[in-house]
Design a protein around this motif. Structure first.
Motif, PDB file in Angstrom:
ATOM      1  N   VAL A  24      62.952  -6.701  24.686  1.00 50.44           N
ATOM      2  CA  VAL A  24      63.871  -7.437  25.535  1.00 50.44           C
ATOM      3  C   VAL A  24      65.139  -7.763  24.764  1.00 50.44           C
ATOM      4  CG1 VAL A  24      64.151  -9.524  26.906  1.00 50.44           C
ATOM      5  CG2 VAL A  24      61.922  -8.454  26.757  1.00 50.44           C
ATOM      6  N   ASP A  25      64.961  -8.224  23.543  1.00 52.36           N
ATOM      7  CA  ASP A  25      66.087  -8.714  22.759  1.00 52.36           C
ATOM      8  C   ASP A  25      66.139  -8.090  21.365  1.00 52.36           C
ATOM      9  OD1 ASP A  25      63.845  -9.807  21.640  1.00 52.36           O
ATOM     10  OD2 ASP A  25      64.370 -11.880  22.064  1.00 52.36           O
ATOM     11  N   GLY A  26      65.456  -6.967  21.176  1.00 59.03           N
ATOM     12  CA  GLY A  26      65.382  -6.352  19.856  1.00 59.03           C
ATOM     13  C   GLY A  26      64.289  -6.954  18.986  1.00 59.03           C
ATOM     14  N   LYS A  27      63.675  -8.052  19.430  1.00 58.05           N
ATOM     15  CA  LYS A  27      62.624  -8.722  18.655  1.00 58.05           C
ATOM     16  C   LYS A  27      61.324  -8.878  19.427  1.00 58.05           C
ATOM     17  CE  LYS A  27      63.852 -12.632  17.088  1.00 58.05           C
ATOM     18  NZ  LYS A  27      64.301 -13.897  16.556  1.00 58.05           N
ATOM     19  N   THR A  28      61.373  -8.781  20.747  1.00 54.40           N
ATOM     20  CA  THR A  28      60.196  -9.047  21.570  1.00 54.40           C
ATOM     21  C   THR A  28      59.762  -7.776  22.305  1.00 54.40           C
ATOM     22  OG1 THR A  28      60.981 -11.305  21.906  1.00 54.40           O
ATOM     23  CG2 THR A  28      59.235 -10.521  23.369  1.00 54.40           C
ATOM     24  N   GLN A  47      58.836 -10.947  14.685  1.00 54.41           N
ATOM     25  CA  GLN A  47      58.930 -10.344  16.010  1.00 54.41           C
ATOM     26  C   GLN A  47      57.750 -10.790  16.865  1.00 54.41           C
ATOM     27  OE1 GLN A  47      59.270  -6.067  15.225  1.00 54.41           O
ATOM     28  NE2 GLN A  47      61.445  -6.213  15.781  1.00 54.41           N
ATOM     29  N   SER A  48      57.875 -10.565  18.175  1.00 51.86           N
ATOM     30  CA  SER A  48      56.843 -10.985  19.118  1.00 51.86           C
ATOM     31  C   SER A  48      56.403  -9.836  20.007  1.00 51.86           C
ATOM     32  CB  SER A  48      57.369 -12.106  20.015  1.00 51.86           C
ATOM     33  OG  SER A  48      57.705 -13.233  19.257  1.00 51.86           O
ATOM     34  N   LEU A  49      55.180  -9.940  20.483  1.00 50.87           N
ATOM     35  CA  LEU A  49      54.646  -9.040  21.490  1.00 50.87           C
ATOM     36  C   LEU A  49      54.245  -9.911  22.670  1.00 50.87           C
ATOM     37  CD1 LEU A  49      52.055  -6.234  20.958  1.00 50.87           C
ATOM     38  CD2 LEU A  49      51.773  -7.877  22.784  1.00 50.87           C
ATOM     39  N   VAL A  74      49.549 -17.460  18.598  1.00 51.91           N
ATOM     40  CA  VAL A  74      49.460 -17.077  20.007  1.00 51.91           C
ATOM     41  C   VAL A  74      49.866 -18.239  20.894  1.00 51.91           C
ATOM     42  CG1 VAL A  74      47.947 -16.191  21.815  1.00 51.91           C
ATOM     43  CG2 VAL A  74      47.533 -15.537  19.436  1.00 51.91           C
ATOM     44  N   GLU A  75      50.699 -17.933  21.885  1.00 58.58           N
ATOM     45  CA  GLU A  75      51.061 -18.897  22.924  1.00 58.58           C
ATOM     46  C   GLU A  75      50.619 -18.312  24.261  1.00 58.58           C
ATOM     47  OE1 GLU A  75      55.239 -19.944  22.732  1.00 58.58           O
ATOM     48  OE2 GLU A  75      55.215 -19.617  20.567  1.00 58.58           O
ATOM     49  N   ASN A  99      53.111 -13.904  18.140  1.00 60.88           N
ATOM     50  CA  ASN A  99      54.210 -13.989  17.181  1.00 60.88           C
ATOM     51  C   ASN A  99      53.709 -13.547  15.813  1.00 60.88           C
ATOM     52  OD1 ASN A  99      56.032 -15.303  19.114  1.00 60.88           O
ATOM     53  ND2 ASN A  99      54.615 -17.012  18.935  1.00 60.88           N
ATOM     54  N   ALA A 100      54.308 -12.472  15.284  1.00 59.06           N
ATOM     55  CA  ALA A 100      53.875 -11.920  13.995  1.00 59.06           C
ATOM     56  C   ALA A 100      54.226 -12.883  12.871  1.00 59.06           C
ATOM     57  CB  ALA A 100      54.543 -10.571  13.774  1.00 59.06           C
TER      58      ALA A 100
END
Length: 133
Positions: A24-28, A47-49, A74-75, A99-100
């Motif tokens: 989405v934003d280069g990180k997620t 980064q996030s998945l 984890v959220e 979130n890594a």
């Protein structure tokens, strides 16, 4: 001119296929139940998945992480459909954000189960093998 346009469409289509990890934003990195994770998803610390899937708890089924994770925080959240009425049995969307935190390799496994039915196969599963650097 038609050939140039056709070639441009083909190249754009091929480049879209090459990017197997949408962000989405280069990180997620964002995935859904129907969208398979690549064989090995490469991520960096920070980064996030995100995983989005339909969930209907009135059936007893809910999404769960199948085993504890060591590399991720984890959220969890739920998103209801955008309407004014709350309807019994209405499907919601379950959202996990991983979130890594630490470098390494780990498999994320999510299962759609009825928690009290121990040993029963899940109605749905989603896997993602991730390498964090």
């Amino acid at each position: 001119m038609k050939n140039v346009f056709g070639m441009l469409v083909l190249l754009l289509g091929l480049s879209a296929c090459h990017n197997s990890s949408p962000t989405v934003d280069g990180k997620t990195h964002v995935f859904t139940l129907k969208q398979k994770c690549p064989a090995l998803l490469e991520m960096k610390v920070g980064q996030s998945l995100m995983f989005h899937a339909p969930e209907n708890v009135s059936t007893g089924y809910e999404w769960q992480i199948n085993q504890p994770l060591a590399l991720f925080s984890v959220e969890q959240s739920k998103q209801s459909p955008k309407n004014d009425k709350q309807i019994v049995g209405q499907e919601t969307e379950k959202i996990y954000q991983f979130n890594a935190q630490t470098a390494g390799e780990e498999e994320i496994e999510l299962v759609y189960v009825r928690p009290w039915e121990k040993g029963a196969p899940p109605a749905e599963q989603w896997f993602c093998r991730v390498r964090v650097s």
